[in-house]
Design a protein around this motif. Structure first.
Motif, PDB file in Angstrom:
ATOM      1  N   MET A   1      35.102  56.581  29.542  1.00  0.00           N
ATOM      2  CA  MET A   1      33.897  56.456  30.410  1.00  0.00           C
ATOM      3  C   MET A   1      33.816  54.968  30.485  1.00  0.00           C
ATOM      4  O   MET A   1      34.979  54.214  30.068  1.00  0.00           O
ATOM      5  CB  MET A   1      33.307  56.845  28.919  1.00  0.00           C
ATOM      6  N   ALA A   2      33.228  54.068  31.432  1.00  0.00           N
ATOM      7  CA  ALA A   2      32.811  52.743  31.946  1.00  0.00           C
ATOM      8  C   ALA A   2      32.780  52.028  30.248  1.00  0.00           C
ATOM      9  O   ALA A   2      31.712  52.257  30.241  1.00  0.00           O
ATOM     10  CB  ALA A   2      32.155  52.584  32.325  1.00  0.00           C
ATOM     11  N   LYS A   3      33.273  50.924  30.582  1.00  0.00           N
ATOM     12  CA  LYS A   3      32.726  50.104  29.310  1.00  0.00           C
ATOM     13  C   LYS A   3      32.172  49.142  30.352  1.00  0.00           C
ATOM     14  O   LYS A   3      32.153  47.892  30.738  1.00  0.00           O
ATOM     15  CB  LYS A   3      33.883  49.132  28.400  1.00  0.00           C
ATOM     16  N   PRO A   4      30.362  49.413  30.162  1.00  0.00           N
ATOM     17  CA  PRO A   4      29.305  47.981  30.388  1.00  0.00           C
ATOM     18  C   PRO A   4      29.562  46.671  29.533  1.00  0.00           C
ATOM     19  O   PRO A   4      30.038  46.628  28.376  1.00  0.00           O
ATOM     20  CB  PRO A   4      28.249  48.273  30.317  1.00  0.00           C
ATOM     21  N   SER A   5      29.693  45.252  29.919  1.00  0.00           N
ATOM     22  CA  SER A   5      29.651  43.768  29.061  1.00  0.00           C
ATOM     23  C   SER A   5      28.069  44.488  29.139  1.00  0.00           C
ATOM     24  O   SER A   5      26.876  44.800  29.022  1.00  0.00           O
ATOM     25  CB  SER A   5      29.668  42.875  30.412  1.00  0.00           C
ATOM     26  N   GLU A   6      28.062  43.568  27.900  1.00  0.00           N
ATOM     27  CA  GLU A   6      26.524  42.813  27.255  1.00  0.00           C
ATOM     28  C   GLU A   6      25.496  42.404  27.785  1.00  0.00           C
ATOM     29  O   GLU A   6      24.526  42.772  27.739  1.00  0.00           O
ATOM     30  CB  GLU A   6      27.046  41.869  25.812  1.00  0.00           C
ATOM     31  N   ASN A   7      25.811  41.659  28.389  1.00  0.00           N
ATOM     32  CA  ASN A   7      24.814  40.931  29.455  1.00  0.00           C
ATOM     33  C   ASN A   7      24.520  42.726  30.572  1.00  0.00           C
ATOM     34  O   ASN A   7      23.288  42.301  31.115  1.00  0.00           O
ATOM     35  CB  ASN A   7      25.598  40.312  30.694  1.00  0.00           C
ATOM     36  N   LEU A   8      25.512  43.254  30.932  1.00  0.00           N
ATOM     37  CA  LEU A   8      24.938  44.341  31.749  1.00  0.00           C
ATOM     38  C   LEU A   8      23.761  44.860  30.849  1.00  0.00           C
ATOM     39  O   LEU A   8      22.556  45.639  31.128  1.00  0.00           O
ATOM     40  CB  LEU A   8      25.776  44.767  32.461  1.00  0.00           C
ATOM     41  N   ILE A   9      24.014  45.632  29.399  1.00  0.00           N
ATOM     42  CA  ILE A   9      23.536  46.314  28.685  1.00  0.00           C
ATOM     43  C   ILE A   9      22.332  45.204  28.604  1.00  0.00           C
ATOM     44  O   ILE A   9      20.755  46.632  28.334  1.00  0.00           O
ATOM     45  CB  ILE A   9      24.220  46.308  27.271  1.00  0.00           C
ATOM     46  N   GLU A  10      22.192  44.631  28.439  1.00  0.00           N
ATOM     47  CA  GLU A  10      21.020  43.400  28.905  1.00  0.00           C
ATOM     48  C   GLU A  10      19.965  43.574  29.761  1.00  0.00           C
ATOM     49  O   GLU A  10      18.765  43.722  29.306  1.00  0.00           O
ATOM     50  CB  GLU A  10      21.086  41.744  27.850  1.00  0.00           C
TER      51      GLU A  10
ATOM     52  N   ALA B   1      13.371  43.404  37.347  1.00  0.00           N
ATOM     53  CA  ALA B   1      14.279  43.749  36.789  1.00  0.00           C
ATOM     54  C   ALA B   1      15.355  44.775  36.865  1.00  0.00           C
ATOM     55  O   ALA B   1      16.628  44.676  36.548  1.00  0.00           O
ATOM     56  CB  ALA B   1      13.736  44.151  35.538  1.00  0.00           C
ATOM     57  N   ALA B   2      14.452  45.944  37.704  1.00  0.00           N
ATOM     58  CA  ALA B   2      15.427  46.942  38.383  1.00  0.00           C
ATOM     59  C   ALA B   2      16.261  46.458  39.083  1.00  0.00           C
ATOM     60  O   ALA B   2      17.591  46.650  39.228  1.00  0.00           O
ATOM     61  CB  ALA B   2      14.751  48.514  38.644  1.00  0.00           C
ATOM     62  N   LYS B   3      15.669  45.374  40.204  1.00  0.00           N
ATOM     63  CA  LYS B   3      16.428  44.772  41.193  1.00  0.00           C
ATOM     64  C   LYS B   3      17.777  44.153  40.263  1.00  0.00           C
ATOM     65  O   LYS B   3      18.761  44.246  40.782  1.00  0.00           O
ATOM     66  CB  LYS B   3      15.986  44.409  41.669  1.00  0.00           C
ATOM     67  N   THR B   4      17.673  43.325  39.630  1.00  0.00           N
ATOM     68  CA  THR B   4      18.458  42.263  38.800  1.00  0.00           C
ATOM     69  C   THR B   4      19.251  42.726  38.222  1.00  0.00           C
ATOM     70  O   THR B   4      20.894  43.174  38.479  1.00  0.00           O
ATOM     71  CB  THR B   4      18.051  41.354  37.862  1.00  0.00           C
ATOM     72  N   PHE B   5      18.894  44.663  37.320  1.00  0.00           N
ATOM     73  CA  PHE B   5      20.214  45.283  36.751  1.00  0.00           C
ATOM     74  C   PHE B   5      20.889  46.350  38.270  1.00  0.00           C
ATOM     75  O   PHE B   5      22.664  45.321  37.824  1.00  0.00           O
ATOM     76  CB  PHE B   5      19.416  46.543  36.251  1.00  0.00           C
ATOM     77  N   GLN B   6      20.153  46.569  38.864  1.00  0.00           N
ATOM     78  CA  GLN B   6      21.497  46.661  39.654  1.00  0.00           C
ATOM     79  C   GLN B   6      22.521  46.150  40.973  1.00  0.00           C
ATOM     80  O   GLN B   6      23.494  46.657  41.081  1.00  0.00           O
ATOM     81  CB  GLN B   6      20.417  47.883  40.985  1.00  0.00           C
ATOM     82  N   ALA B   7      22.449  44.942  41.224  1.00  0.00           N
ATOM     83  CA  ALA B   7      22.662  43.770  41.290  1.00  0.00           C
ATOM     84  C   ALA B   7      23.435  43.626  40.492  1.00  0.00           C
ATOM     85  O   ALA B   7      25.070  43.438  41.449  1.00  0.00           O
ATOM     86  CB  ALA B   7      22.162  42.517  41.929  1.00  0.00           C
ATOM     87  N   ALA B   8      23.639  43.429  39.089  1.00  0.00           N
ATOM     88  CA  ALA B   8      24.880  43.328  37.610  1.00  0.00           C
ATOM     89  C   ALA B   8      25.216  44.781  38.022  1.00  0.00           C
ATOM     90  O   ALA B   8      26.610  44.091  38.525  1.00  0.00           O
ATOM     91  CB  ALA B   8      24.056  42.846  36.802  1.00  0.00           C
ATOM     92  N   VAL B   9      25.370  45.259  37.711  1.00  0.00           N
ATOM     93  CA  VAL B   9      26.052  46.301  37.942  1.00  0.00           C
ATOM     94  C   VAL B   9      26.955  46.763  38.735  1.00  0.00           C
ATOM     95  O   VAL B   9      28.476  46.991  39.147  1.00  0.00           O
ATOM     96  CB  VAL B   9      25.301  47.939  38.330  1.00  0.00           C
ATOM     97  N   THR B  10      26.056  46.471  40.428  1.00  0.00           N
ATOM     98  CA  THR B  10      27.608  46.272  41.836  1.00  0.00           C
ATOM     99  C   THR B  10      28.585  45.017  40.994  1.00  0.00           C
ATOM    100  O   THR B  10      30.011  45.557  41.904  1.00  0.00           O
ATOM    101  CB  THR B  10      26.861  45.867  42.839  1.00  0.00           C
ATOM    102  N   ALA B  11      28.377  43.607  41.277  1.00  0.00           N
ATOM    103  CA  ALA B  11      28.904  43.116  41.094  1.00  0.00           C
ATOM    104  C   ALA B  11      30.217  42.990  39.884  1.00  0.00           C
ATOM    105  O   ALA B  11      31.296  43.263  39.751  1.00  0.00           O
ATOM    106  CB  ALA B  11      28.121  41.437  40.139  1.00  0.00           C
ATOM    107  N   GLU B  12      29.682  43.798  39.079  1.00  0.00           N
ATOM    108  CA  GLU B  12      30.722  43.707  37.942  1.00  0.00           C
ATOM    109  C   GLU B  12      31.440  45.289  37.464  1.00  0.00           C
ATOM    110  O   GLU B  12      32.642  44.853  38.085  1.00  0.00           O
ATOM    111  CB  GLU B  12      30.125  44.733  36.062  1.00  0.00           C
ATOM    112  N   ALA B  13      31.080  46.300  38.688  1.00  0.00           N
ATOM    113  CA  ALA B  13      31.905  46.807  39.200  1.00  0.00           C
ATOM    114  C   ALA B  13      33.110  46.722  40.004  1.00  0.00           C
ATOM    115  O   ALA B  13      34.407  47.541  40.143  1.00  0.00           O
ATOM    116  CB  ALA B  13      31.424  48.174  39.963  1.00  0.00           C
TER     117      ALA B  13
END
Length: 78
Positions: free
Chosen positions: A1-10, A38-50
């Motif tokens: 399973m993928a391991k999201p960063s603490e920032n992404l979890i927050e 908040a949803a837009k920010t989360f989705q952008a962070a997911v894309t950047a982290e991936a």
């Protein structure tokens, strides 16, 4: 399973909390604005982290973050 960063979890937690607040009242555009942002920010962070890991699944990363936030009792199951 993928391991999201603490920032992404927050960021996921912030989006989930903003959704809870927005949906606790009758709909207004202003009332839902914080949730949408908040949803837009989360989705952008997911894309950047991936994008940081060539074999990282964006969907897997998003699902892992949401599982940790929405179902913490199951998150350690992998």
């Amino acid at each position: 399973m993928a391991k999201p960063s603490e920032n992404l979890i927050e960021l996921c937690r912030a989006a989930v909390e903003a959704e809870r607040v927005a949906t606790s009242e009758p709909y207004t555009q202003e009332g839902w604005a914080a949730w949408m942002e908040a949803a837009k920010t989360f989705q952008a962070a997911v894309t950047a982290e991936a994008a940081q890991e060539p074999k990282q699944s964006r969907l897997g990363l998003e699902q892992a973050a949401k599982k940790i936030v929405l179902h913490p009792e199951d998150a350690s199951d992998g």
